[in-house]
Design a protein around this motif. Structure first.
Motif, PDB file in Angstrom:
ATOM      1  N   VAL A  52       0.827  -1.213   0.000  1.00 15.01           N
ATOM      2  CA  VAL A  52       0.000   0.000   0.000  1.00 15.01           C
ATOM      3  C   VAL A  52       0.861   1.263   0.000  1.00 15.01           C
ATOM      4  N   ASP A 104       1.708   1.479  -3.964  1.00 11.65           N
ATOM      5  CA  ASP A 104       0.686   1.097  -4.940  1.00 11.65           C
ATOM      6  C   ASP A 104       0.540   2.101  -6.085  1.00 11.65           C
ATOM      7  N   ASP A 116      -7.132  -4.738  -5.304  1.00  9.27           N
ATOM      8  CA  ASP A 116      -6.582  -3.643  -4.524  1.00  9.27           C
ATOM      9  C   ASP A 116      -7.377  -3.373  -3.244  1.00  9.27           C
ATOM     10  N   SER A 117      -8.697  -3.488  -3.316  1.00  9.51           N
ATOM     11  CA  SER A 117      -9.543  -3.173  -2.160  1.00  9.51           C
ATOM     12  C   SER A 117      -9.343  -4.132  -0.993  1.00  9.51           C
ATOM     13  N   ASP A 118      -8.740  -5.310  -1.251  1.00 14.57           N
ATOM     14  CA  ASP A 118      -8.460  -6.245  -0.154  1.00 14.57           C
ATOM     15  C   ASP A 118      -7.563  -5.607   0.908  1.00 14.57           C
ATOM     16  N   TYR A 119      -6.799  -4.606   0.514  1.00 16.46           N
ATOM     17  CA  TYR A 119      -5.808  -4.019   1.411  1.00 16.46           C
ATOM     18  C   TYR A 119      -6.206  -2.638   1.906  1.00 16.46           C
ATOM     19  N   ASP A 120      -7.509  -2.340   1.843  1.00 14.64           N
ATOM     20  CA  ASP A 120      -7.988  -1.058   2.358  1.00 14.64           C
ATOM     21  C   ASP A 120      -7.743  -0.937   3.860  1.00 14.64           C
ATOM     22  N   HIS A 121      -7.919  -2.038   4.614  1.00 12.22           N
ATOM     23  CA  HIS A 121      -7.665  -1.993   6.056  1.00 12.22           C
ATOM     24  C   HIS A 121      -6.190  -1.700   6.322  1.00 12.22           C
ATOM     25  N   GLU A 122      -5.345  -2.250   5.481  1.00 13.18           N
ATOM     26  CA  GLU A 122      -3.913  -1.996   5.623  1.00 13.18           C
ATOM     27  C   GLU A 122      -3.612  -0.514   5.408  1.00 13.18           C
ATOM     28  N   ARG A 123      -4.320   0.104   4.480  1.00  6.85           N
ATOM     29  CA  ARG A 123      -4.136   1.540   4.240  1.00  6.85           C
ATOM     30  C   ARG A 123      -4.508   2.347   5.477  1.00  6.85           C
ATOM     31  N   GLU A 124      -5.586   1.934   6.128  1.00  6.68           N
ATOM     32  CA  GLU A 124      -6.006   2.629   7.341  1.00  6.68           C
ATOM     33  C   GLU A 124      -4.950   2.479   8.428  1.00  6.68           C
TER      34      GLU A 124
END
Length: 362
Positions: free
Chosen positions: A125, A128, A345-353
């Motif tokens: 992330v 990306d 890509d959206s699988d890693y949205d929590h990682e972005r947070e």
């Protein structure tokens, strides 16, 4: 009259002859067209041969000793070459390297100097803008999966289970030093640790983009003490988990942060290489457990000269097939991977947070 009749008969015969010749020519012409269509279809079916690629570069992060990764992944070259050949790509050479740190692999993907990277979600992330996730690794679940550190210590050793999971946890592990043992004793007695006690200890962490080696332990400190790693007085950044465990075994650090099955990976080294008499399970204890972290990625470079959607798809299929073979499973086990599934890509949205929170704390 007879001459007139003869003329009429001859005229009819001539007409019949002309019509017959015309039909023969049309029939012959149709057969010719059909034949040419069959030949064209045959040429399309046979294809034009595989696409040739001179070199495909793959970067690994140093979550294990770099030499160990290079040795363990050597068979991947042939496996990947064979799989890609069956998927339409003839690769002349596969170059495998281990980055000096996690960021180095992310930067290489962004720059396009590395085509494929096996990197954690936290690293992905951050980069990306130049990297695109292709796959998420799956791994065996563990016999311990509790939020409570004491439960991990009462159920040692941690063993793998048969079911596959897409997440893992990070652990704060206290070593055999006097301070490490004192912290473990408090946890095992059901007592809460104070931040001052943690701050008196020396910590071993990984680079700031490592989910298990930095990001989620920082979140653990924030959630439990409203502090973060930068608030600790004694922090050493390790270049690999192997060197981090070596320091822990030598008593040079009191606490290390790592992925949940790291002690399994370093069980033999603990006694054979790091010089300890007792096992790693007897001399280390968990003092903190983070929430689940989404698994590592196989990411591709957006800026590679050879990468496009077709090659990305072929790489996805190739790694999935490798993860399903016995030889392939042995190779990818260096990262505790047991298979792969397509990712988005959206699988890693929590990682972005998580990254946003950590960056705001620094």
């Amino acid at each position: 009259m007879k001459n007139k009749m003869l003329f009429m008969v001859m005229a009819v015969l001539m007409i019949v002859f002309i019509i017959g010749c015309s039909n023969d020519q049309e029939s012959s012409g149709n057969n010719s067209v059909d034949t040419s269509k069959t030949e064209a279809t045959g040429e399309n079916d046979s294809g034009e041969g595989n696409i040739e690629i001179d070199e495909l570069s793959i970067g690994f992060v140093p979550s294990r000793d770099p030499d160990e990764i290079i040795t363990a992944t050597e068979p991947l070259k042939n496996l990947l070459t064979e799989e890609l050949a069956s998927l339409g790509y003839d690769v002349g050479n596969i170059d495998i390297t281990v980055g000096t740190n996690y960021e180095a692999v992310g930067e290489a993907l962004s720059a396009g100097t590395t085509d494929v990277g096996l990197i954690p979600g936290g690293t992905y992330v951050l980069y990306d803008d130049g990297a695109e996730v292709a796959l998420t690794a799956t791994r065996a679940g563990l016999s311990n999966d509790s939020d409570a550190a004491k439960d991990w210590n009462e159920n040692k050793p941690t063993e793998p289970r048969d079911d596959q999971v897409t997440y893992y946890r990070a652990l704060l592990i206290a070593g055999p030093s006097e301070k490490g043992q004192a912290l473990a004793d408090k946890v095992n007695n059901g007592e809460e640790l104070t931040f001052d006690e943690l701050n008196e200890a020396s910590w071993s962490v990984m680079s700031s983009s490592s989910p298990a080696g930095y990001i989620y332990p920082a979140l653990w400190l924030q959630e439990n003490y409203n502090k973060t790693i930068t608030d600790l007085d004694q922090v050493v950044q390790a270049d690999s988990y192997g060197s981090a465990f070596a320091r822990l075994a030598a008593g040079q650090t009191d606490i290390l942060v790592t992925y949940a099955d790291a002690r399994r990976d370093n069980e033999q080294s603990w006694t054979d290489d790091f010089g300890r008499d007792a096992s790693i399970w007897d001399e280390t204890n968990v003092i903190g457990v983070t929430p689940g972290i989404y698994n590592d990625t196989v990411s591709v470079s957006k800026n590679s000269d050879i990468m496009d959607d077709d090659l990305k798809s072929a790489i996805q299929e190739a790694f999935i097939n490798i993860g399903e073979s016995e030889e392939g499973k042995e190779v990818i086990s260096i990262y505790s991977h047991e298979g792969y599934q397509k990712a988005q890509d959206s699988d890693y949205d929590h990682e972005r947070e998580a990254q946003k929170i950590v960056q705001s704390l620094n």
